[in-house]
Design a protein around this motif. Structure first.
Motif, PDB file in Angstrom:
ATOM      1  N   VAL A 170       0.855  -1.189   0.000  1.00  0.00           N
ATOM      2  CA  VAL A 170       0.000   0.000   0.000  1.00  0.00           C
ATOM      3  C   VAL A 170       0.892   1.240   0.000  1.00  0.00           C
ATOM      4  CG1 VAL A 170      -1.781   1.286   1.213  1.00  0.00           C
ATOM      5  CG2 VAL A 170      -1.819  -1.211   1.227  1.00  0.00           C
ATOM      6  N   ASN A 171       0.767   2.066  -1.024  1.00  0.00           N
ATOM      7  CA  ASN A 171       1.603   3.256  -1.161  1.00  0.00           C
ATOM      8  C   ASN A 171       1.070   4.399  -0.305  1.00  0.00           C
ATOM      9  OD1 ASN A 171       3.261   1.981  -3.117  1.00  0.00           O
ATOM     10  ND2 ASN A 171       1.748   2.437  -4.709  1.00  0.00           N
ATOM     11  N   GLN A 172       1.715   5.558  -0.424  1.00  0.00           N
ATOM     12  CA  GLN A 172       1.274   6.732   0.315  1.00  0.00           C
ATOM     13  C   GLN A 172      -0.183   7.047  -0.002  1.00  0.00           C
ATOM     14  OE1 GLN A 172       3.456  10.261  -0.577  1.00  0.00           O
ATOM     15  NE2 GLN A 172       2.438  11.506   0.967  1.00  0.00           N
ATOM     16  N   VAL A 173      -0.961   7.309   1.044  1.00  0.00           N
ATOM     17  CA  VAL A 173      -2.393   7.567   0.889  1.00  0.00           C
ATOM     18  C   VAL A 173      -2.632   9.064   0.790  1.00  0.00           C
ATOM     19  CG1 VAL A 173      -4.653   7.299   1.966  1.00  0.00           C
ATOM     20  CG2 VAL A 173      -2.977   5.451   2.101  1.00  0.00           C
ATOM     21  N   MET A 174      -3.567   9.462  -0.068  1.00  0.00           N
ATOM     22  CA  MET A 174      -3.886  10.874  -0.243  1.00  0.00           C
ATOM     23  C   MET A 174      -5.391  11.085  -0.268  1.00  0.00           C
ATOM     24  SD  MET A 174      -2.857  11.192  -4.318  1.00  0.00           S
ATOM     25  CE  MET A 174      -3.327  12.907  -4.450  1.00  0.00           C
ATOM     26  N   ILE A 175      -5.806  12.264   0.200  1.00  0.00           N
ATOM     27  CA  ILE A 175      -7.204  12.680   0.086  1.00  0.00           C
ATOM     28  C   ILE A 175      -7.322  13.592  -1.134  1.00  0.00           C
ATOM     29  CG2 ILE A 175      -9.083  13.971   1.161  1.00  0.00           C
ATOM     30  CD1 ILE A 175      -7.955  13.267   3.863  1.00  0.00           C
ATOM     31  N   VAL A 176      -8.246  13.269  -2.023  1.00  0.00           N
ATOM     32  CA  VAL A 176      -8.523  14.113  -3.188  1.00  0.00           C
ATOM     33  C   VAL A 176      -9.866  14.791  -2.950  1.00  0.00           C
ATOM     34  CG1 VAL A 176      -8.819  14.220  -5.678  1.00  0.00           C
ATOM     35  CG2 VAL A 176      -7.267  12.526  -4.684  1.00  0.00           C
ATOM     36  N   PRO A 177      -9.868  16.065  -2.510  1.00  0.00           N
ATOM     37  CA  PRO A 177     -11.150  16.754  -2.294  1.00  0.00           C
ATOM     38  C   PRO A 177     -11.667  17.337  -3.595  1.00  0.00           C
ATOM     39  CG  PRO A 177      -9.337  18.171  -1.621  1.00  0.00           C
ATOM     40  CD  PRO A 177      -8.713  16.897  -2.143  1.00  0.00           C
ATOM     41  N   TYR A 178     -12.967  17.280  -3.787  1.00  0.00           N
ATOM     42  CA  TYR A 178     -13.597  17.897  -4.945  1.00  0.00           C
ATOM     43  C   TYR A 178     -14.236  19.209  -4.527  1.00  0.00           C
ATOM     44  CZ  TYR A 178     -13.214  13.033  -6.549  1.00  0.00           C
ATOM     45  OH  TYR A 178     -12.750  11.788  -6.870  1.00  0.00           O
ATOM     46  N   ARG A 179     -14.207  20.190  -5.412  1.00  0.00           N
ATOM     47  CA  ARG A 179     -14.813  21.481  -5.089  1.00  0.00           C
ATOM     48  C   ARG A 179     -16.284  21.293  -4.746  1.00  0.00           C
ATOM     49  NH1 ARG A 179     -11.911  24.584 -10.101  1.00  0.00           N
ATOM     50  NH2 ARG A 179     -10.011  25.197  -9.001  1.00  0.00           N
ATOM     51  N   GLY A 180     -16.678  21.859  -3.610  1.00  0.00           N
ATOM     52  CA  GLY A 180     -18.049  21.702  -3.154  1.00  0.00           C
ATOM     53  C   GLY A 180     -18.843  22.988  -3.290  1.00  0.00           C
ATOM     54  N   HIS A 181     -20.108  22.910  -2.928  1.00  0.00           N
ATOM     55  CA  HIS A 181     -20.979  24.079  -3.000  1.00  0.00           C
ATOM     56  C   HIS A 181     -21.807  24.135  -1.724  1.00  0.00           C
ATOM     57  CE1 HIS A 181     -23.623  20.811  -4.272  1.00  0.00           C
ATOM     58  NE2 HIS A 181     -24.652  21.574  -3.924  1.00  0.00           N
ATOM     59  N   GLY A 182     -22.498  25.236  -1.554  1.00  0.00           N
ATOM     60  CA  GLY A 182     -23.331  25.343  -0.367  1.00  0.00           C
ATOM     61  C   GLY A 182     -23.972  26.706  -0.240  1.00  0.00           C
ATOM     62  N   SER A 183     -24.581  26.898   0.898  1.00  0.00           N
ATOM     63  CA  SER A 183     -25.235  28.149   1.243  1.00  0.00           C
ATOM     64  C   SER A 183     -24.857  28.483   2.674  1.00  0.00           C
ATOM     65  CB  SER A 183     -26.756  27.997   1.106  1.00  0.00           C
ATOM     66  OG  SER A 183     -27.233  27.047   2.058  1.00  0.00           O
TER      67      SER A 183
END
Length: 395
Positions: free
Chosen positions: A33-46
């Motif tokens: 298991v290689n280095q783990v990363m979080i890939v966040p996606y642009r979100g929206h909201g109010s």
């Protein structure tokens, strides 16, 4: 979905799920298991609710794109995007001021958050907020150290309208009606070498500013897969296209899905969610005639009376023109307007005449259209190369 197809999908889903779990346990046992990363996606909201998603995967080792990347390197990077190893069962924590929430990634490594933001951090002048993400735990041999910051786009109180735009053959030249060109554009090019439609960046910036020099949000809804997310974000930055939340699709087997979701259902669901999130905000819809955008947008107009100011459809060929004129008549009868336009300037002229953009923006849109048609000169190419080299050194 037919009964036999549902049964086949569920059976295939179960087999794939067991195989993926077995593969991951084996790789974990062997220390692969290689280095783990979080890939966040642009979100929206109010001001009432933030929505964001992302994925936990192993580092794919994709280098920053360059103008002179070979087709083979682009193909290799594309393979890495689709062959990514997801981290199922990872625990991710989101933090925004005093508000925290924890969730667990699903079997494909995807996670989602929806929470009420800390009101003390919200201001009418700010339209992009940062949510900190932390990898709390995951079923792997190493201690989790990954973190990331996710952007949440919130329209201000004085927003005049929102824009919902398609991507392929609307913002990015993909040639979806020509299979050979589509494959070449998707697999063998990168964010530097793929081309925008002429004048699209200037037009979208004008729409974003509106007529009060404020901020109108732009949302991008596409049937393209999340695997291409980093390429799209890089492309927007390089080409100067306004940033905004992306609504993309998840490839792979699910209990109700073979390989990829129904494009029409995906787009309708995403647009419905946006119009529900912002009930007081009217919208402009932008797409092309190559696939189903006219039909989808007609359904949106019928489902949400009075919410859609205008629909711009870029004409990619005469094959569907007669059908689109019929759809335009139905849109008009429902109280909205659909225009089949040849290029960005034609749409901009209508937008200016109807008070969506300032007339002063038109010369810049025309100029950019001309520049996009001619492409960068040698000096600009060298500047882009230096910027790419600088970005790579920083990375």
């Amino acid at each position: 979905m037919l009964r036999w197809k549902k049964a086949l999908t569920r059976a295939a889903y179960g087999v794939e799920d067991r195989v993926d779990a077995l593969k991951y346990r084996l790789r974990k046992r062997l220390g692969k298991v290689n280095q783990v990363m979080i890939v966040p996606y642009r979100g929206h909201g109010s001001t009432d609710r933030f929505f964001l998603s992302g994925r936990v995967i192993e580092n794919r080792a994709i280098a920053p794109p360059r103008d002179d990347d070979s087709a083979w390197l682009n193909l290799l990077n594309m393979y890495r995007r689709f062959a990514s190893e997801e981290i199922r069962g990872a625990t991710v924590r989101a933090r925004f001021g005093s508000v925290t929430q924890t969730t667990v990634a699903d079997r494909e490594g995807y996670f989602e958050f929806a929470f009420a933001p800390d009101p003390a951090l919200l201001t009418p002048e700010q339209h992009v907020y940062q949510v900190e993400l932390e990898l709390v735990d995951y079923p792997g041999p190493r201690r989790p150290t990954a973190g990331a910051s996710a952007e949440i786009f919130v329209p201000p109180p004085d927003a005049q309208f929102g824009v919902i735009s398609d991507l392929d053959d609307t913002v990015i030249q993909s040639d979806v009606v020509n299979l050979l060109k589509l494959v070449r554009n998707t697999l063998l090019k990168n964010a530097h070498t793929r081309l925008p439609f002429e004048g699209v960046a200037a037009f979208y910036h004008a729409l974003q500013r509106g007529t009060n020099n404020g901020y109108n949000p732009i949302y991008y809804v596409t049937s393209g897969p999340w695997n291409l997310y980093d390429l799209i974000v890089d492309f927007f930055e390089i080409r100067g296209i306004p940033a905004g939340p992306l609504h993309m699709t998840r490839l792979g087997l699910r209990r109700d899905q073979l390989i990829r979701p129904n494009r029409r259902k995906h787009k309708l669901a995403a647009i419905h969610e946006l119009l529900t999130t912002y009930p007081d905000l009217p919208f402009l819809l932008i797409g092309d005639s190559g696939e189903l955008d006219p039909e989808i947008y007609l359904q949106v107009v019928l489902d949400h009376p009075g919410r859609i100011k205008v629909i711009y459809i870029r004409d990619v060929g005469e094959k569907k023109r007669a059908n689109i004129q019929t759809i335009a008549a139905q849109v008009k009868a429902a109280g909205s307007e659909l225009l089949l336009v040849q290029d960005t300037v034609e749409a901009a002229l209508h937008a200016s005449a109807n008070g969506y953009i300032l007339p002063e923006a038109l010369p810049y849109i025309r100029q950019e259209r001309s520049e996009d048609k001619t492409g960068p000169n040698p000096v600009e190419q060298r500047v882009r190369q230096k910027l790419a080299n600088s970005a790579e050194k920083k990375g």
